[in-house]
Design a protein around this motif. Structure first.
Motif, PDB file in Angstrom:
ATOM      1  N   PRO A  97      13.533  10.467   7.534  1.00  0.00           N
ATOM      2  CA  PRO A  97      13.982  11.593   6.711  1.00  0.00           C
ATOM      3  C   PRO A  97      13.917  11.268   5.216  1.00  0.00           C
ATOM      4  CG  PRO A  97      15.501  11.204   8.525  1.00  0.00           C
ATOM      5  CD  PRO A  97      14.518  10.071   8.544  1.00  0.00           C
ATOM      6  N   GLY A  98      14.141  10.026   4.856  1.00  0.00           N
ATOM      7  CA  GLY A  98      14.069   9.637   3.449  1.00  0.00           C
ATOM      8  C   GLY A  98      12.688   9.823   2.841  1.00  0.00           C
ATOM      9  N   PHE A  99      11.673   9.950   3.646  1.00  0.00           N
ATOM     10  CA  PHE A  99      10.326  10.285   3.155  1.00  0.00           C
ATOM     11  C   PHE A  99       9.960  11.730   3.504  1.00  0.00           C
ATOM     12  CE2 PHE A  99       9.366   5.536   3.742  1.00  0.00           C
ATOM     13  CZ  PHE A  99       9.560   5.250   2.404  1.00  0.00           C
ATOM     14  N   ALA A 100      10.132  12.082   4.779  1.00  0.00           N
ATOM     15  CA  ALA A 100       9.643  13.393   5.235  1.00  0.00           C
ATOM     16  C   ALA A 100      10.509  14.549   4.733  1.00  0.00           C
ATOM     17  CB  ALA A 100       9.566  13.415   6.764  1.00  0.00           C
ATOM     18  N   GLY A 101      11.751  14.257   4.375  1.00  0.00           N
ATOM     19  CA  GLY A 101      12.666  15.342   4.006  1.00  0.00           C
ATOM     20  C   GLY A 101      12.796  15.571   2.507  1.00  0.00           C
ATOM     21  N   VAL A 102      11.895  14.994   1.729  1.00  0.00           N
ATOM     22  CA  VAL A 102      12.022  15.048   0.271  1.00  0.00           C
ATOM     23  C   VAL A 102      11.123  16.136  -0.308  1.00  0.00           C
ATOM     24  CG1 VAL A 102      11.703  13.725  -1.852  1.00  0.00           C
ATOM     25  CG2 VAL A 102      12.603  12.602   0.192  1.00  0.00           C
ATOM     26  N   HIS A 103      11.716  17.001  -1.129  1.00  0.00           N
ATOM     27  CA  HIS A 103      10.952  18.070  -1.782  1.00  0.00           C
ATOM     28  C   HIS A 103      10.141  17.468  -2.935  1.00  0.00           C
ATOM     29  CE1 HIS A 103      10.025  21.770  -3.943  1.00  0.00           C
ATOM     30  NE2 HIS A 103      10.422  22.458  -2.877  1.00  0.00           N
ATOM     31  N   PRO A 104       8.890  17.922  -3.085  1.00  0.00           N
ATOM     32  CA  PRO A 104       8.055  17.313  -4.133  1.00  0.00           C
ATOM     33  C   PRO A 104       8.552  17.603  -5.553  1.00  0.00           C
ATOM     34  CG  PRO A 104       6.940  19.187  -3.107  1.00  0.00           C
ATOM     35  CD  PRO A 104       8.147  18.896  -2.279  1.00  0.00           C
ATOM     36  N   LEU A 105       9.389  18.610  -5.708  1.00  0.00           N
ATOM     37  CA  LEU A 105       9.851  18.944  -7.067  1.00  0.00           C
ATOM     38  C   LEU A 105      11.317  18.583  -7.274  1.00  0.00           C
ATOM     39  CD1 LEU A 105       7.986  22.373  -7.454  1.00  0.00           C
ATOM     40  CD2 LEU A 105       7.282  20.117  -8.296  1.00  0.00           C
ATOM     41  N   GLN A 106      11.798  17.579  -6.546  1.00  0.00           N
ATOM     42  CA  GLN A 106      13.159  17.108  -6.782  1.00  0.00           C
ATOM     43  C   GLN A 106      13.215  16.380  -8.135  1.00  0.00           C
ATOM     44  OE1 GLN A 106      14.506  16.258  -2.135  1.00  0.00           O
ATOM     45  NE2 GLN A 106      15.065  14.772  -3.682  1.00  0.00           N
ATOM     46  N   PRO A 107      14.423  16.312  -8.733  1.00  0.00           N
ATOM     47  CA  PRO A 107      14.565  15.496  -9.941  1.00  0.00           C
ATOM     48  C   PRO A 107      14.113  14.055  -9.673  1.00  0.00           C
ATOM     49  CG  PRO A 107      16.572  16.765  -9.515  1.00  0.00           C
ATOM     50  CD  PRO A 107      15.668  16.960  -8.328  1.00  0.00           C
ATOM     51  N   GLN A 108      13.472  13.453 -10.652  1.00  0.00           N
ATOM     52  CA  GLN A 108      12.849  12.146 -10.419  1.00  0.00           C
ATOM     53  C   GLN A 108      13.849  11.051 -10.045  1.00  0.00           C
ATOM     54  OE1 GLN A 108       9.732  10.935 -13.065  1.00  0.00           O
ATOM     55  NE2 GLN A 108       8.981  13.017 -13.335  1.00  0.00           N
ATOM     56  N   HIS A 109      15.084  11.167 -10.525  1.00  0.00           N
ATOM     57  CA  HIS A 109      16.032  10.105 -10.152  1.00  0.00           C
ATOM     58  C   HIS A 109      16.429  10.203  -8.683  1.00  0.00           C
ATOM     59  CE1 HIS A 109      18.911  13.377 -11.127  1.00  0.00           C
ATOM     60  NE2 HIS A 109      19.638  12.812 -10.197  1.00  0.00           N
ATOM     61  N   THR A 110      16.099  11.303  -8.019  1.00  0.00           N
ATOM     62  CA  THR A 110      16.411  11.425  -6.592  1.00  0.00           C
ATOM     63  C   THR A 110      15.219  11.054  -5.700  1.00  0.00           C
ATOM     64  OG1 THR A 110      15.763  13.758  -6.383  1.00  0.00           O
ATOM     65  CG2 THR A 110      18.021  13.316  -7.110  1.00  0.00           C
ATOM     66  N   VAL A 111      14.109  10.649  -6.317  1.00  0.00           N
ATOM     67  CA  VAL A 111      12.913  10.317  -5.516  1.00  0.00           C
ATOM     68  C   VAL A 111      12.354   8.962  -5.940  1.00  0.00           C
ATOM     69  CG1 VAL A 111      12.322  12.704  -5.026  1.00  0.00           C
ATOM     70  CG2 VAL A 111      11.424  11.646  -7.088  1.00  0.00           C
ATOM     71  N   GLN A 112      13.223   8.079  -6.343  1.00  0.00           N
ATOM     72  CA  GLN A 112      12.760   6.773  -6.807  1.00  0.00           C
ATOM     73  C   GLN A 112      12.046   6.002  -5.700  1.00  0.00           C
ATOM     74  OE1 GLN A 112      12.864   5.162 -10.015  1.00  0.00           O
ATOM     75  NE2 GLN A 112      12.984   7.349 -10.456  1.00  0.00           N
ATOM     76  N   GLY A 113      12.474   6.201  -4.464  1.00  0.00           N
ATOM     77  CA  GLY A 113      11.812   5.513  -3.352  1.00  0.00           C
ATOM     78  C   GLY A 113      10.378   5.996  -3.177  1.00  0.00           C
ATOM     79  N   CYS A 114      10.167   7.296  -3.293  1.00  0.00           N
ATOM     80  CA  CYS A 114       8.803   7.838  -3.177  1.00  0.00           C
ATOM     81  C   CYS A 114       7.932   7.313  -4.313  1.00  0.00           C
ATOM     82  CB  CYS A 114       8.826   9.362  -3.225  1.00  0.00           C
ATOM     83  SG  CYS A 114       9.543  10.129  -1.766  1.00  0.00           S
ATOM     84  N   LEU A 115       8.478   7.308  -5.499  1.00  0.00           N
ATOM     85  CA  LEU A 115       7.698   6.825  -6.643  1.00  0.00           C
ATOM     86  C   LEU A 115       7.372   5.339  -6.468  1.00  0.00           C
ATOM     87  CD1 LEU A 115       9.623   8.717  -9.465  1.00  0.00           C
ATOM     88  CD2 LEU A 115       7.319   9.191  -8.637  1.00  0.00           C
ATOM     89  N   GLU A 116       8.317   4.609  -5.913  1.00  0.00           N
ATOM     90  CA  GLU A 116       8.068   3.187  -5.668  1.00  0.00           C
ATOM     91  C   GLU A 116       6.933   3.005  -4.661  1.00  0.00           C
ATOM     92  OE1 GLU A 116      11.562   0.921  -4.653  1.00  0.00           O
ATOM     93  OE2 GLU A 116      10.365  -0.797  -3.972  1.00  0.00           O
ATOM     94  N   VAL A 117       6.930   3.827  -3.622  1.00  0.00           N
ATOM     95  CA  VAL A 117       5.835   3.767  -2.646  1.00  0.00           C
ATOM     96  C   VAL A 117       4.497   3.959  -3.354  1.00  0.00           C
ATOM     97  CG1 VAL A 117       4.736   5.006  -0.736  1.00  0.00           C
ATOM     98  CG2 VAL A 117       7.178   4.482  -0.635  1.00  0.00           C
ATOM     99  N   LEU A 118       4.419   4.987  -4.180  1.00  0.00           N
ATOM    100  CA  LEU A 118       3.152   5.275  -4.856  1.00  0.00           C
ATOM    101  C   LEU A 118       2.782   4.144  -5.811  1.00  0.00           C
ATOM    102  CD1 LEU A 118       3.677   9.079  -5.634  1.00  0.00           C
ATOM    103  CD2 LEU A 118       2.143   8.089  -3.919  1.00  0.00           C
ATOM    104  N   ALA A 119       3.746   3.672  -6.581  1.00  0.00           N
ATOM    105  CA  ALA A 119       3.445   2.656  -7.591  1.00  0.00           C
ATOM    106  C   ALA A 119       3.065   1.326  -6.946  1.00  0.00           C
ATOM    107  CB  ALA A 119       4.639   2.482  -8.524  1.00  0.00           C
ATOM    108  N   ARG A 120       3.780   0.964  -5.884  1.00  0.00           N
ATOM    109  CA  ARG A 120       3.465  -0.321  -5.252  1.00  0.00           C
ATOM    110  C   ARG A 120       2.146  -0.261  -4.505  1.00  0.00           C
ATOM    111  NH1 ARG A 120       8.465  -3.136  -2.479  1.00  0.00           N
ATOM    112  NH2 ARG A 120       6.804  -4.663  -2.147  1.00  0.00           N
ATOM    113  N   ALA A 121       1.905   0.847  -3.819  1.00  0.00           N
ATOM    114  CA  ALA A 121       0.625   0.980  -3.120  1.00  0.00           C
ATOM    115  C   ALA A 121      -0.516   0.933  -4.131  1.00  0.00           C
ATOM    116  CB  ALA A 121       0.588   2.288  -2.323  1.00  0.00           C
TER     117      ALA A 121
END
Lengths: 439, 479, 439, 479
Positions: B87-111
């Motif tokens: 859910p921490g990945f699949a349940g996240v709206h793409p237009l959430q405030p950036q401080h609420t999607v730090q994990g997604c951004l980390e996935v993109l940046a690390r990959a």
């Protein structure tokens, strides 16, 4: 070290001997020495336990909101459990594009069924097996309309920003002019369009409902576009499509849209699904994979990838699109979703969306300052309200209560309500909004 | 078997949604559609059985060997599916405030960082959804680069005739003129032809290395230098990267831009034709032009940023994010050592299978191959009338997914095998025995091969009829 | 209203006509009028969306600890992803007991493989297809040992409390005496057992490692029990079993245990898995389903439920057990787990458990008052420490940091450490313990 | 197909666990085992394909019709699996502090209340893991009750000869003497035989109603009264509850204790033979004796409590909790109206299928049946030599799971069909056509039925050989 290589060290030695080379190194004799075996600056491999823990930790750094009132191109609809269960089947997940029809009937039939459902939803004659998303579907549709005499692409400024920018990127690459038709009072300006339309125009793209949630008088746009000799492309929301006049009824030549509402989770923006359907006159110009019905050597009905003469592997630089891998599993997801919902369920979802969105609009309207930005417009499940306070202040207050509020836009906040939002959630949102307005 | 529409019963349904808990507000009638869509009406048990039956008519990697050349059908680990469903990945709206999607951004940046290290690129975008989409994106970068330099004359992209069909199609979509150059008989670039083709109108070269015959082009450094010296840029088609991870980096070979198929090389599943991910890595010259937005480290966390000269967007949002999650899990699992081990074993498996088949199916090229190889059955056809297609269809009856057929075009009666590193020696031994059995049977009983497959749910389809009178949807009125 | 009935109202009417009754009511003519159609005092049916939300809300009322140092019969081991993926396959989930061998080979073979793995793990000759859990396995094992001349059941007081109470409940039902062998210094008292053993004793049950985590000198107990003419039953932890002397090596006649550590989630206590294995002399007394190899009509190897003459549907009141449905899917889970781990992985898990448990013990030991309760005993992955403060105070402090501490027991706290507990987690626990001890 | 051990390759493995991050501490050697267990050594791709192949050799409810009498093989909703897998349920330790498991306690307490309402009982335990386990538990309650009253003479349990085999076996396990009484030809209780059997030694009666012939015993109120008047208690075997939910409650029929098979009536999947749940409901007399612990409302939340005269535990912890989660979801979905609708349609489906088959497969009893029915093929066997077994095996070739064979024992050449309410009219029509086709073929071509099945992965197994020389494990030394 993590690895998914089954052959053991001993077996690898045996295989090297069978191949007749002394070492792995020798297999790479053709690679210039100076660039061979660079040291990759990254950690060594890890066990499944560690990687699972690390990715779970990343997931935990995201916040999953318990109620969501934001749409703007990604919608929080209920996903029936059977949809997830079916589309998790390994056979569907791990297969390649169904080149070998004899052992791919499951995928081929599911896509044929998907194509039929998209045709039913849009009223169009033919659909393809999907493209990447709603934005690329719009760009591909625009490309379908171009020919030697028709080139310029007109796009409503009330279309989703990502659609507009993607169409622009694609067109700029191809050296095609794009012009935007302005918005007035939350609606695309029909008169402005009529003023803009010229003989060399290829097409006009209208989004229904538009980015502000507003319903456009689509048929009037269709008539205007056709009068100018251009093609009419409609971008539609698939849940709304169950209730609204179909693109076919509005005179569209091509209907496209973002399929995410049909059973795909929000997923931070992807994988989503671009659906595309068109009239009989245009189907040979559809990009991407298309599944067709035929018979097999035993005389039985079967399905194959067809009309491949359109595609890049045959036409190469003369192909009108380069797409091959599309979003097949998402297309199957959409098909299972539509089959699970059925016509009744789709109609019910649409009605719940509209009723709940109007309920929120009317409840918010009780507080001065939360006026609808476009009060004369009919809307489906999204709408813009002005706000008596700075939008960010309200959104922050909602966030603290685990609510993802609407998206800040020029005229206020773009709210979205779906069948998942209960009356209780809506009332709670209104309560917080009232508190913030009072404070 | 029946179509889902043929199983529909009027009035049947699943009870999925609740009654309306607010006043019902119908849409203004002038906006309403006339008739409801004729979607199927089924219960959940009908759905479950329909799709169970369909799943039984699909051959996936979990079912068995899948040596489809150029497609890198490696095993898709179960862990990846589990993680992508969190859910921490699949349940996240793409237009959430950036401080609420730090994990997604980390996935993109690390990959991004890891894949840049593997490819020798500077920055990467995950917006493209598939390899072809990545090609278009990469070419748009090249176009923007030349335009930014004020060089409007560079309108041509050079493509060897052995290239995947997507290469010329993508170049054409990006508004380039395609210059096809003939390749040497081994599929390698003919240096003379290349030298003759380059010039002030050269925007760039598109190349896959190893090439479509499975050979690493030993002149690769000269090739990229010729293009560079002519003022063009080099585009690396990552379709065949699985041969060279940790062995050689496209950046080091002289490439300026690379697309990767995460759904091939990085073990994300193909889903019967997508979703994939055609991540595009750019070197220093092209990085400023990458699509927007891009996740980057910022203030102890991550934030989206727009590259200074971005070409715009090629898709909504940030690409097929859940595919990137899977690829990141894969790379973290293998690590640098594991990636090169994967490539080495992919190459070993290809050479081993090639050696086992060689007595019956002559390789199109001599010597060591990379991660895939092509055989030619031209002689078999001449002697027995049995075609590469017949052989492929006979493999269906053995439970083996056939190799890629009739590609590359420069080889007659071609079959292109790519076993990947996730197949074991036993599987290769078994498959080789099956295939050589078929090839021996070609001489004794060619008719049996023309008649193959016999054990599949359907026989050979009439593709000509399908294309001549297309039936692209179910016709309710034919009931 | 929720429903999983496919037939529509119209179809039901048609079927009633075909049956020849006027109404549903008429189908129930045999039900006495006065008790027919009671009004059930519960809500009406609900949609999937609502039920999903309601159950999710219940799940959210539980706390899932991010690190767990509690075992005591339920262990937080890593579950490989492939185990979950395989055992979620609908064919395995939705099938009944494999009565029809021809279309049940998948389940039958997986259980045959499971039986073999349990034999390998325990060193015994034969295993059944599972019973309900470790406690009922112990009770069933005790029943296997009873005959006309041997009745009393002896149980170590260092066995898990639930095992002891379940054995007692089963035995009391059957009118069989149970006696407990006392514990001394965390170990079962061998001398006390020798003193207790008498001619009419059926068996003695020893748990290895015992409830306090301590390793017993099992072989010595085996010798003592056999000397008295009784049977020796060992209850073993399956992860520890990969490292410890096997029950067979210790002279056990029957080995049983709780299979949960083999890939089953904690699940608030179930479904878990009781495994049972025994010597060749006893296998015809094994309760429950057993799968055997045979050949089919085509001469090929195949598998069937066998030795059914033992079972209730044949022997009725003469059967020694009534078990039929067991925990087949859990048995398959255990088999997939053991196959995924392999001998190396099992050994590694055991070594990680032991090493990490000893690391925690030694780190805790740095703080005065956290002495090992049984310092002379060797332990596997659980151990008891005395505490310098009230155990509940420490556990509360850990809970506030999202750590589930050990279980409070008579002599202090029973800690458990598995391969999932990282050094970082252990160090953090120790840090908190030191803070609490200082406060 | 190969056994997993035959696919093992020494040294092969999956990389699941990390290196040790603390000092390695080997066990004292005197405790160590001599040799490692010979578990199979495989990679993940091997595992995936092995179990995919095994799954292909199983017929589940998702594959098709499964009218296995007495087993209530209804469809298992996808939602249940999703909910049971929630970390908030699956990740909870059974010995957590009670304030951290309020959701689990709520599941148990609410499921108990709802099932008590359905059965007319006072309280319920979920500790028993299966129906037979529930029977044992229920009988121990009866035993404890009589003992608590100081009545040591009640040592006998009356069981009709048509009962499921578990009934006498459970009574025997619980230390009772079993009194078998003959039933009437329709499987109903012979009131005279019952009156003759009861007495001061009667502990209780075990009965399933509807009975094993699928008939609701119209004398049920008299039956339970006879036992009660003799001082005994009545035990309701819930195997056949699916006929009467919301139609008649065991408590109202005069039963004192009930076991339910949640994996039958309440739509939790059977898993190829478990895990199930044999919840036991007790009336006022027996509730004080229920196993411990039991979840109950307490101080605005929930807490575990021990019934005052508890028999102890029949299993560790609280039963197969995740099965209860599924059953609760099912009951909430159906509600009171849905439960009775389910039963009504289960009964309708049985009567409909019975009517369709009747011309070829005579029912064992006349009149309306409940949720299942028994046919007798005695005449078919006499005329054609084709047995009930042959017919069942021929059904395998049609993709139908056969009905229960040769039960109840009081009917010759019996086949017992239970279609359940989750099958559609089309499925019943189709299945009836298949089965009547087989029965017609019995006269024309009996040999083809003796030879059935032909299309299954294996043919009829030699069960006698399996039992005579049992091979219960793989023998490594036979390699």
């Amino acid at each position: 070290m993590g690895s998914y290589i089954p052959s053991t060290g001993a077996q690898r030695e045996e295989m090297l001997r069978a191949v007749g080379v002394p070492s792995f190194e020798a297999l790479y004799a053709d690679v210039p020495q100076e660039i061979r075996f660079p040291e990759l600056k990254m950690g060594t491999g890890r066990s499944e336990l560690e990687v699972a823990a690390e990715l779970r930790a990343m997931a935990a750094k995201n916040h999953v909101f318990s109620s969501i009132f934001r749409g703007a191109g990604a919608y929080d609809h209920y996903i029936p459990s059977i949809v997830k269960r079916v589309t998790a089947k390994e056979e569907f997940v791990t297969a390649y594009t169904p080149y070998q029809a004899e052992i791919s009937q499951g995928i081929l039939q599911s896509i044929f069924e998907y194509q039929t459902m998209i045709c039913e939803l849009t009223g169009m004659d033919a659909a393809n097996a999907s493209v990447y998303d709603g934005a690329t579907a719009a760009a591909e549709a625009a490309a379908m309309c171009r020919d030697r005499r028709h080139s310029r692409v007109l796009v409503s400024a009330a279309a989703h920003p990502a659609v507009r920018s993607t169409v622009r990127t694609y067109c700029e690459g191809a050296g095609v002019e794009v012009a935007e038709v302005p918005v007035r009072d939350g609606r695309t300006d029909l008169e402005a369009l009529q003023g803009l339309l010229a003989a060399g125009d290829a097409c006009f793209y209208l989004q229904q409902p538009n980015f502000y949630g507003v319903l456009e008088d689509a048929a009037a746009f269709g008539a205007a576009v056709h009068a100018a000799g251009a093609k009419f492309i409609m971008g539609v929301d698939p849940i709304a499509a169950a209730a609204l006049a179909t693109p076919a009824e509005c005179g569209a030549d091509i209907a496209v849209g973002e399929g995410q509402p049909l059973g795909m989770p929000l997923s931070f923006g992807g994988p989503y699904l671009g659906f595309m359907a068109c009239t009989h006159e245009l189907f040979r110009k559809l990009p991407g994979r298309i599944v067709g019905e035929t018979t097999d050597s035993r005389g039985e009905r079967c399905f194959v990838l067809t009309l491949q003469a359109r595609e890049q592997h045959i036409r190469r630089e003369k192909a009108s699109s380069n797409i091959c891998s599309n979003e097949a599993l998402c297309a199957m997801t959409a098909a299972v979703y539509m089959a699970a919902m059925g016509p009744q369920g789709m109609a019910q979802a649409a009605q719940l969306c509209t009723s709940k969105a109007h309920y929120l609009a009317s409840r918010l309207g009780e507080t001065p300052g939360f006026e609808l930005a476009y009060p004369k417009a009919e809307f489906f499940h999204e709408f813009v309200t002005r706000t008596p306070v700075e939008p960010q202040r309200l959104l922050k207050a909602l966030e603290e209560q685990d609510i993802l509020g609407g998206l800040p836009v020029e005229d206020g906040i773009l709210w979205c309500v779906t069948e998942k939002n209960t009356k209780e959630q809506i009332d709670r949102l209104v309560e917080i909004a009232q508190e913030v307005a009072r404070a | 078997m029946k179509l889902i529409f043929e199983k529909s019963v009027p009035g049947r349904c699943c009870a999925l949604l609740p009654a309306c808990d607010v006043p019902v507000r119908p849409l203004e009638s002038r906006f309403a559609r006339k008739d409801p869509p004729r979607l199927p009406e089924l219960s959940e048990v009908d759905l479950s059985r329909h799709y169970t039956a369909l799943a039984g008519r699909v051959h996936g990697v979990n079912d068995g060997f899948y040596p489809l050349g150029s497609c890198t059908m490696k095993y898709n680990p179960a862990l990846h599916e589990e993680l992508a469903a969190l859910p921490g990945f699949a349940g996240v709206h793409p237009l959430q405030p950036q401080h609420t999607v730090q994990g997604c951004l980390e996935v993109l940046a690390r990959a991004e960082a890891l894949l840049c290290e593997v490819t020798g690129m500077e920055q990467m975008t995950f917006q493209p959804a598939a390899g072809a989409h990545g090609e278009l994106t990469g070419l748009l970068l090249i176009k923007a680069y030349h335009r930014d330099r004020g060089d409007a004359a560079r309108t041509k992209i050079i493509v060897p005739d052995s290239a995947h069909g997507t290469n010329p199609a993508s170049a054409s979509m990006a508004g380039f003129e395609v210059v096809n150059i003939p390749s040497a008989p081994d599929g390698c670039v003919d240096l003379e032809a290349l030298r003759a083709a380059v010039g002030p109108d050269t925007a760039g070269l598109m190349l896959t290395n190893p090439n479509t015959l499975g050979l690493f082009d030993r002149n690769i450094l000269q090739i990229t230098r010729i293009v560079h010296e002519a003022g063009g840029l080099n585009y690396y088609d990552g379709a065949n990267l699985n041969a060279v991870m940790g062995v050689a980096r496209p950046g080091d070979m002289g490439f300026d831009v690379v697309h990767l198929n995460l759904h091939k090389t990085f073990s994300t599943p193909h889903g019967g034709g997508g979703p994939g991910s055609g991540a595009v890595g750019a070197g220093a010259l092209l990085a400023p032009f990458l699509p927007a937005p891009r996740a980057a480290a910022a203030g102890g966390g991550y934030a989206f940023e727009t590259p200074p000269k971005s070409i715009g967007t090629v898709k909504a949002f940030y690409g097929n994010f859940l595919v990137v999650v899977r690829a990141l899990a894969y790379i973290l699992t293998l690590g640098g050592d594991g990636l090169s081990e994967a490539s080495e074993n992919a190459v070993l498996n290809a050479n081993y299978l090639k050696a086992l088949l060689a007595p019956y199916a002559p390789p199109a090229c001599a010597g060591v191959c990379m991660h895939e190889f092509v055989v030619t059955l031209e002689r078999l056809k001449k002697e027995t009338g049995v075609t590469a297609l017949d052989v492929a269809k006979a493999m269906l009856d053995c439970g083996i997914h056939p190799p890629t057929m009739y590609f590359p075009l420069i080889v007659h009666e071609a079959l292109m095998f790519e076993p990947t590193e996730t197949e074991s020696k036993e599987t290769l031994d078994w498959a080789a025995a099956q295939i050589t059995g078929i090839l021996r049977r070609a001489a004794e009983d060619p008719q049996s091969l023309h008649a193959a497959p016999c054990t599949t749910p359907v026989g050979r389809p009439d593709e000509v009829a399908a294309a001549r009178a297309p039936k692209l949807r179910y016709r309710f009125d034919t009931l």
